[in-house]
Write a protein that holds these residues in place. Structure first.
Motif, PDB file in Angstrom:
ATOM      1  N   ASN A  11       0.798  -1.233   0.000  1.00  0.00           N
ATOM      2  CA  ASN A  11       0.000   0.000   0.000  1.00  0.00           C
ATOM      3  C   ASN A  11       0.828   1.279   0.000  1.00  0.00           C
ATOM      4  O   ASN A  11       0.444   2.264  -0.639  1.00  0.00           O
ATOM      5  CB  ASN A  11      -0.954   0.005   1.198  1.00  0.00           C
ATOM      6  N   THR A  12       1.932   1.290   0.748  1.00  0.00           N
ATOM      7  CA  THR A  12       2.763   2.502   0.827  1.00  0.00           C
ATOM      8  C   THR A  12       4.240   2.104   0.731  1.00  0.00           C
ATOM      9  O   THR A  12       4.969   2.155   1.716  1.00  0.00           O
ATOM     10  CB  THR A  12       2.506   3.262   2.148  1.00  0.00           C
ATOM     11  N   PRO A  13       4.693   1.670  -0.454  1.00  0.00           N
ATOM     12  CA  PRO A  13       6.055   1.135  -0.589  1.00  0.00           C
ATOM     13  C   PRO A  13       7.156   2.123  -0.230  1.00  0.00           C
ATOM     14  O   PRO A  13       8.210   1.735   0.278  1.00  0.00           O
ATOM     15  CB  PRO A  13       6.134   0.727  -2.062  1.00  0.00           C
ATOM     16  N   ARG A  17       9.872  -2.157  -0.355  1.00  0.00           N
ATOM     17  CA  ARG A  17      10.024  -3.160  -1.418  1.00  0.00           C
ATOM     18  C   ARG A  17      11.485  -3.503  -1.666  1.00  0.00           C
ATOM     19  O   ARG A  17      12.372  -2.668  -1.511  1.00  0.00           O
ATOM     20  CB  ARG A  17       9.362  -2.667  -2.709  1.00  0.00           C
ATOM     21  N   TYR A  18      11.708  -4.747  -2.069  1.00  0.00           N
ATOM     22  CA  TYR A  18      13.063  -5.266  -2.257  1.00  0.00           C
ATOM     23  C   TYR A  18      13.887  -4.363  -3.169  1.00  0.00           C
ATOM     24  O   TYR A  18      15.013  -3.978  -2.836  1.00  0.00           O
ATOM     25  CB  TYR A  18      12.991  -6.674  -2.835  1.00  0.00           C
ATOM     26  N   GLU A  19      13.347  -4.046  -4.338  1.00  0.00           N
ATOM     27  CA  GLU A  19      14.070  -3.248  -5.332  1.00  0.00           C
ATOM     28  C   GLU A  19      14.495  -1.894  -4.754  1.00  0.00           C
ATOM     29  O   GLU A  19      15.620  -1.436  -4.973  1.00  0.00           O
ATOM     30  CB  GLU A  19      13.174  -3.040  -6.550  1.00  0.00           C
ATOM     31  N   ASP A  20      13.613  -1.269  -3.982  1.00  0.00           N
ATOM     32  CA  ASP A  20      13.901   0.058  -3.432  1.00  0.00           C
ATOM     33  C   ASP A  20      14.870  -0.014  -2.261  1.00  0.00           C
ATOM     34  O   ASP A  20      15.758   0.837  -2.121  1.00  0.00           O
ATOM     35  CB  ASP A  20      12.601   0.741  -3.003  1.00  0.00           C
ATOM     36  N   LEU A  63      12.389   8.731  -5.553  1.00  0.00           N
ATOM     37  CA  LEU A  63      12.284   7.282  -5.418  1.00  0.00           C
ATOM     38  C   LEU A  63      10.816   6.887  -5.518  1.00  0.00           C
ATOM     39  O   LEU A  63       9.992   7.342  -4.726  1.00  0.00           O
ATOM     40  CB  LEU A  63      12.872   6.833  -4.068  1.00  0.00           C
ATOM     41  N   ARG A  64      10.515   6.091  -6.510  1.00  0.00           N
ATOM     42  CA  ARG A  64       9.151   5.629  -6.767  1.00  0.00           C
ATOM     43  C   ARG A  64       8.135   6.780  -6.787  1.00  0.00           C
ATOM     44  O   ARG A  64       7.065   6.727  -6.175  1.00  0.00           O
ATOM     45  CB  ARG A  64       8.744   4.549  -5.757  1.00  0.00           C
ATOM     46  N   SER A 102      15.330   1.627   5.641  1.00  0.00           N
ATOM     47  CA  SER A 102      15.147   0.528   4.694  1.00  0.00           C
ATOM     48  C   SER A 102      14.707  -0.714   5.456  1.00  0.00           C
ATOM     49  O   SER A 102      15.464  -1.257   6.270  1.00  0.00           O
ATOM     50  CB  SER A 102      16.460   0.239   3.958  1.00  0.00           C
ATOM     51  N   TRP A 103      13.499  -1.184   5.173  1.00  0.00           N
ATOM     52  CA  TRP A 103      12.914  -2.316   5.905  1.00  0.00           C
ATOM     53  C   TRP A 103      13.272  -3.628   5.204  1.00  0.00           C
ATOM     54  O   TRP A 103      12.524  -4.148   4.391  1.00  0.00           O
ATOM     55  CB  TRP A 103      11.409  -2.120   6.049  1.00  0.00           C
TER      56      TRP A 103
END
Length: 400
Positions: free
Chosen positions: A36-38, A52-55, A295-296, A308-309
């Motif tokens: 919902n809120t990457p 998200r992984y990529e970010d 970013l995104r 970064s999660w």
């Protein structure tokens, strides 16, 4: 400058992760945040969150855009950027070559056997207090050059370094801050004393190696040597303790894995990697934006905090097939349980080795590992760390 308010649909505040239930299993919330809120700004905490992984990978692999520096006077590996970071890392890497780490395997096995032995006849143990905590403390102490006679005091310092406040009150935070300041003074005095001894009489230990090492004609300063020893003590011990505890937690939650790994011992190493993805010891890593970056589709301004999660990234279905399942022989497994980029955990090979030895030993020596029934689990009070304070297990000793 304070950030302008940002509005999100389906907004979930990070503080929801602070409840006991969420801390014990935050992954469903991570999934909702990732979907919902990457990339979003948290006004309460005044920082950006990336899920998200990529970010997450983009943030961690770009130190020119996202800095690790907190205090420019600091010389810790965790809080420096290139070129100073490479200089420090090249020096300490001399003590962490694959050959040097693998040479520790017999000693790690010996310590593991000694710690496990008293509990085999009883059929139960407190996994964290009896094995997962003392093993890395003993290994790090011996690696650094701490005499066995000082191990009890060294363990106390290690505990205080990673200790959390007893509750959320201001009094508790001030009490903890005071205790940590005193702890740091004692550690500095202790390591400075050992360094003086090693200058006179070098030994086969990390402090002697760091004092003697040179790269491009430069040596580490006394403060840098002490800072590195403290970093190794804090980060190495807690991460490895939680890795071991989280791996055994998975075995007890999914008993079929015990039989699978016992039948296929060659999968123990990949099961450790899957633990780092599925139940990572560290779930979030902080950075600071060095410059304004997009970013995104959102703009992150220079100077803003970015979290970064990795705990969310490691369950990203775009990167991992069956992301919410524990797959013991998952390949490839590009998890970020040890971080990513230039700050990839220096002690990762040692933590992996210790976890492999413990899992292999437990699976060979005992069976039917399970959490002692009716044990209430208490999560470690940290949004950045995933683990529990205690994990008592019961089992049946195997006849060899």
């Amino acid at each position: 400058m304070k950030q302008a308010p940002r509005k999100y649909a389906n907004y979930i505040p990070i503080r929801e992760l602070h409840s006991k239930e969420r801390q014990l299993s935050p992954f469903q919330v991570y999934a909702e945040l990732r979907e919902n809120t990457p990339v979003r700004y948290d006004e309460h905490r005044e920082c950006w969150d990336v899920f998200r992984y990529e970010d997450v990978q983009y943030v961690l692999k770009n130190p020119k855009l996202f800095s690790s520096e907190r205090n420019r006077a600091s010389s810790s590996l965790l809080t420096t950027d290139p070129p100073k970071h490479k200089q420090l890392r090249d020096l300490v890497n001399q003590a962490f070559t694959p050959k040097a780490i693998e040479a520790l395997a017999p000693r790690i096995q010996e310590i593991t056997d000694e710690l496990l032995a008293p509990h085999l006849s009883v059929g139960k143990m407190n996994l964290i207090d009896d094995l997962a905590t003392p093993l890395p403390v003993i290994v790090i102490a011996e690696l650094i050059g701490v005499p066995a006679s000082d191990r009890r005091e060294f363990k106390h310092w290690s505990d205080v370094l990673v200790k959390g406040a007893r509750d959320d009150s201001e009094e508790a935070f001030q009490e903890l801050a005071k205790e940590k300041q005193q702890n740091m003074r004692e550690l500095y005095a202790y390591f400075t004393g050992i360094m003086e001894q090693r200058r006179i009489e070098p030994q086969d230990d990390l402090i002697s190696l760091l004092l003697a090492a040179e790269i491009e004609g430069q040596k580490l300063t006394e403060e840098e040597v002490v800072n590195f020893c403290i970093l190794l003590l804090a980060a190495g011990n807690e991460t490895t303790t939680n890795l071991i505890a989280n791996a055994v937690r998975i075995l007890s939650e999914q008993p079929r894995l015990q039989d699978e790994l016992r039948e296929h011992p060659d999968r123990v190493a990949s099961a450790v990697e899957e633990t780092l993805r599925y139940y990572p010891p560290i779930v979030a890593i902080g950075r600071v934006a060095r410059e304004t970056v997009e970013l995104r589709g959102v703009t992150i301004k220079a100077g803003e905090q970015v979290i970064s999660w990795v705990g969310a990234a490691n369950r990203d279905g775009a990167q991992f097939e069956h992301a919410d399942q524990f797959v013991s022989d998952r390949k490839p497994n590009r998890h970020m349980g040890f971080g990513f980029g230039i700050h990839f955990c220096l002690g990762a090979p040692l933590a992996r080795l210790e976890a492999r030895v413990v899992l292999h030993t437990l699976l060979q020596r005992v069976e039917q590992i399970q959490l002692v029934p009716k044990t209430p689990l208490e999560p470690i009070q940290s949004a950045f760390v995933f683990g529990v304070k205690e994990y008592p297990i019961q089992f049946h000793a195997r006849r060899l």
